[in-house]
Design a protein around this motif. Structure first.
Motif, mmCIF file in Angstrom:
data_model
loop_
_atom_site.group_PDB
_atom_site.id
_atom_site.type_symbol
_atom_site.label_atom_id
_atom_site.label_comp_id
_atom_site.label_asym_id
_atom_site.label_seq_id
_atom_site.Cartn_x
_atom_site.Cartn_y
_atom_site.Cartn_z
ATOM 1 N N HIS A 3 -5.031 10.930 -1.031
ATOM 2 C CA HIS A 3 -5.486 11.512 0.440
ATOM 3 C C HIS A 3 -5.601 10.057 1.428
ATOM 4 O O HIS A 3 -5.751 8.978 0.883
ATOM 5 N N PRO A 4 -4.944 10.418 2.489
ATOM 6 C CA PRO A 4 -4.638 9.206 3.416
ATOM 7 C C PRO A 4 -5.826 8.483 3.813
ATOM 8 O O PRO A 4 -5.844 7.461 3.806
ATOM 9 N N ALA A 5 -7.064 9.333 3.877
ATOM 10 C CA ALA A 5 -8.434 8.710 4.110
ATOM 11 C C ALA A 5 -8.684 7.989 2.790
ATOM 12 O O ALA A 5 -9.350 6.582 3.245
ATOM 13 N N VAL A 6 -8.336 8.105 1.731
ATOM 14 C CA VAL A 6 -8.701 7.267 0.461
ATOM 15 C C VAL A 6 -7.784 5.968 0.634
ATOM 16 O O VAL A 6 -8.165 5.112 0.053
ATOM 17 N N GLU A 7 -6.491 6.079 0.693
ATOM 18 C CA GLU A 7 -5.429 5.393 0.939
ATOM 19 C C GLU A 7 -5.909 3.977 1.994
ATOM 20 O O GLU A 7 -5.798 2.819 1.821
ATOM 21 N N ALA A 8 -6.601 4.430 2.897
ATOM 22 C CA ALA A 8 -7.086 3.867 4.009
ATOM 23 C C ALA A 8 -8.110 2.854 3.640
ATOM 24 O O ALA A 8 -8.472 1.733 4.030
ATOM 25 N N LEU A 9 -8.880 3.220 2.609
ATOM 26 C CA LEU A 9 -9.926 2.643 1.884
ATOM 27 C C LEU A 9 -9.477 1.654 1.010
ATOM 28 O O LEU A 9 -10.206 0.570 0.506
ATOM 29 N N ALA A 10 -8.292 2.113 0.148
ATOM 30 C CA ALA A 10 -7.841 1.157 -0.863
ATOM 31 C C ALA A 10 -7.296 -0.310 -0.587
ATOM 32 O O ALA A 10 -6.757 -0.458 0.527
ATOM 33 N N GLY A 11 -7.981 -1.057 -1.316
ATOM 34 C CA GLY A 11 -7.412 -2.704 -1.174
ATOM 35 C C GLY A 11 -5.913 -2.722 -1.740
ATOM 36 O O GLY A 11 -5.061 -3.506 -1.378
ATOM 37 N N TYR A 12 -5.487 -1.769 -2.793
ATOM 38 C CA TYR A 12 -4.442 -1.720 -3.366
ATOM 39 C C TYR A 12 -3.823 -0.389 -3.727
ATOM 40 O O TYR A 12 -4.492 0.507 -4.205
ATOM 41 N N VAL A 13 -2.729 0.044 -3.383
ATOM 42 C CA VAL A 13 -2.199 1.452 -3.522
ATOM 43 C C VAL A 13 -0.815 1.503 -4.477
ATOM 44 O O VAL A 13 -0.128 0.313 -4.287
ATOM 45 N N THR A 14 -1.109 2.039 -5.639
ATOM 46 C CA THR A 14 -0.082 1.825 -6.754
ATOM 47 C C THR A 14 1.291 2.222 -6.534
ATOM 48 O O THR A 14 1.403 3.368 -5.505
ATOM 49 N N SER A 15 2.161 1.877 -6.971
ATOM 50 C CA SER A 15 3.560 2.503 -6.801
ATOM 51 C C SER A 15 3.737 4.042 -7.768
ATOM 52 O O SER A 15 4.312 4.731 -7.041
ATOM 53 N N ALA A 16 2.788 3.979 -8.539
ATOM 54 C CA ALA A 16 2.803 5.114 -9.427
ATOM 55 C C ALA A 16 1.813 6.120 -8.691
ATOM 56 O O ALA A 16 0.888 5.998 -7.897
ATOM 57 N N ARG A 17 2.401 7.510 -8.928
ATOM 58 C CA ARG A 17 1.728 8.627 -8.202
ATOM 59 C C ARG A 17 0.627 8.879 -9.631
ATOM 60 O O ARG A 17 0.639 8.545 -10.636
ATOM 61 N N GLY A 18 -0.469 9.642 -8.961
ATOM 62 C CA GLY A 18 -1.493 9.972 -9.915
ATOM 63 C C GLY A 18 -0.695 11.062 -11.438
ATOM 64 O O GLY A 18 -0.004 11.583 -11.167
ATOM 65 N N GLY A 19 -1.103 10.619 -12.417
ATOM 66 C CA GLY A 19 -0.763 11.104 -13.629
ATOM 67 C C GLY A 19 0.798 10.409 -14.308
ATOM 68 O O GLY A 19 1.263 11.071 -15.089
ATOM 69 N N HIS A 20 1.043 9.376 -13.279
ATOM 70 C CA HIS A 20 2.378 8.620 -13.788
ATOM 71 C C HIS A 20 2.302 7.202 -13.948
ATOM 72 O O HIS A 20 3.230 6.714 -13.748
ATOM 73 N N GLY A 21 1.258 6.748 -14.587
ATOM 74 C CA GLY A 21 1.292 5.423 -15.009
ATOM 75 C C GLY A 21 0.335 4.404 -13.921
ATOM 76 O O GLY A 21 0.476 3.556 -13.834
ATOM 77 N N VAL A 22 -0.723 5.156 -13.144
ATOM 78 C CA VAL A 22 -1.408 4.350 -12.328
ATOM 79 C C VAL A 22 -2.266 3.431 -13.253
ATOM 80 O O VAL A 22 -2.258 2.247 -12.734
ATOM 81 N N ILE A 23 -2.811 3.781 -14.190
ATOM 82 C CA ILE A 23 -3.647 2.666 -15.025
ATOM 83 C C ILE A 23 -2.800 1.685 -15.926
ATOM 84 O O ILE A 23 -3.257 0.665 -15.691
#
Length: 278
Positions: free
Chosen positions: A246-266
């Protein structure tokens, strides 16, 4: 929302930090001026009733602390110092900033304090506990349901590998989920993680978890994807979000992964943590 005695002065101040005025979503008639920052953070300037003539540090926003993400803390701090020097020459007085431990809090035009954070994860080698949301982080946020009402989700095997890599670095890990579905506990058991489910208040749960594990919140990295993660993310020293958060959570994050949820975030996070530890 920021109550501003002088909207133009506040606009100039936050403009130095990369905030620019933008149209209201959907053309809605909303009081004030909406500003959008360089990493998706938003700020609304509303003219304070009876404003005008207040000295810096005694404005309508005194007592408010804003946590803003910038590309370079040193550059942004220098820009604030320059702005404050110009304001001082115009008759305003008082210190431009204050110390809070190792952090510097800058004073805004209406007495608000501004804590600057650099985009990225500087110091991530200090992380001792990684906490994951489940849906939207370990899954793609979809749920499958059969004709008998049984739910299932799809998980990514590379994330299981990532969990093992992070464990090998000596970093503790845990899942905090609002879901009560047994699938969360089943997946957690499969990859060897503790999990708390049915969590209504993730901020409180994270605080309690850190205390039990004997780590400070400053040593916690939280991975979340939606607004119900925001409270916990705001407490954590390090914050990561998937590419489709969600955009509000992206704004909080210091790092946004290239991977989408469920596609290798960890799995991506594991590489980042390993690189930080050399």
């Amino acid at each position: 929302m920021l109550l501003a005695g002088d909207v133009e002065a506040s606009l100039a101040f936050y403009g130095r930090l990369g905030f620019e005025p933008v149209p209201e979503p959907g053309g809605a008639a909303v009081p004030g001026l909406l500003l959008l920052g360089p990493f998706g953070q938003s700020l609304r300037l509303v003219r304070a009733a009876g404003a005008g003539g207040a000295q810096a540090g005694q404005g309508a926003a005194t007592g408010l602390v804003l946590r803003l993400m910038v590309a370079d803390v040193a550059d942004a701090g220098a820009a604030i110092e320059t702005a404050f020097k110009a304001a001082s020459e115009a008759g305003r007085s008082g210190p431009a900033s204050h110390r809070l431990g190792d952090a510097r809090l800058y004073r805004g035009p209406d007495g608000e304090l501004v804590l600057l954070e650099e985009r990225g994860l500087p110091g991530v080698e200090r992380v001792r506990l990684v906490v994951y949301d489940f849906d939207g982080v370990m899954t793609d946020n979809r749920v499958f349901m059969d004709q008998d009402g049984r739910e299932s989700v799809a998980a990514n095997r590379s994330d299981g590998l990532g969990v093992g890599m992070i464990r090998g670095l000596g970093v503790d890990q845990c899942i905090l989920s609002t879901e009560t579905n047994p699938v969360v506990l089943a997946r957690a058991a499969k990859i060897g993680l503790d999990a708390e489910t049915g969590v209504a208040d993730k901020a409180a749960a994270l605080t309690a978890l850190a205390k039990r594990r004997g780590v400070s919140l400053a040593e916690v990295l939280f991975v979340g994807n939606d607004v119900n993660d925001a409270g916990a993310m705001a407490l954590a020293g390090f914050r990561v979000a998937p590419a489709d958060a969600h955009p509000a959570v992206e704004a909080l994050a210091g790092y946004v992964t290239s991977a989408r949820g469920g596609h290798g975030v960890i799995r991506e996070l594991a590489d980042l943590l390993a690189a930080a530890r050399g």
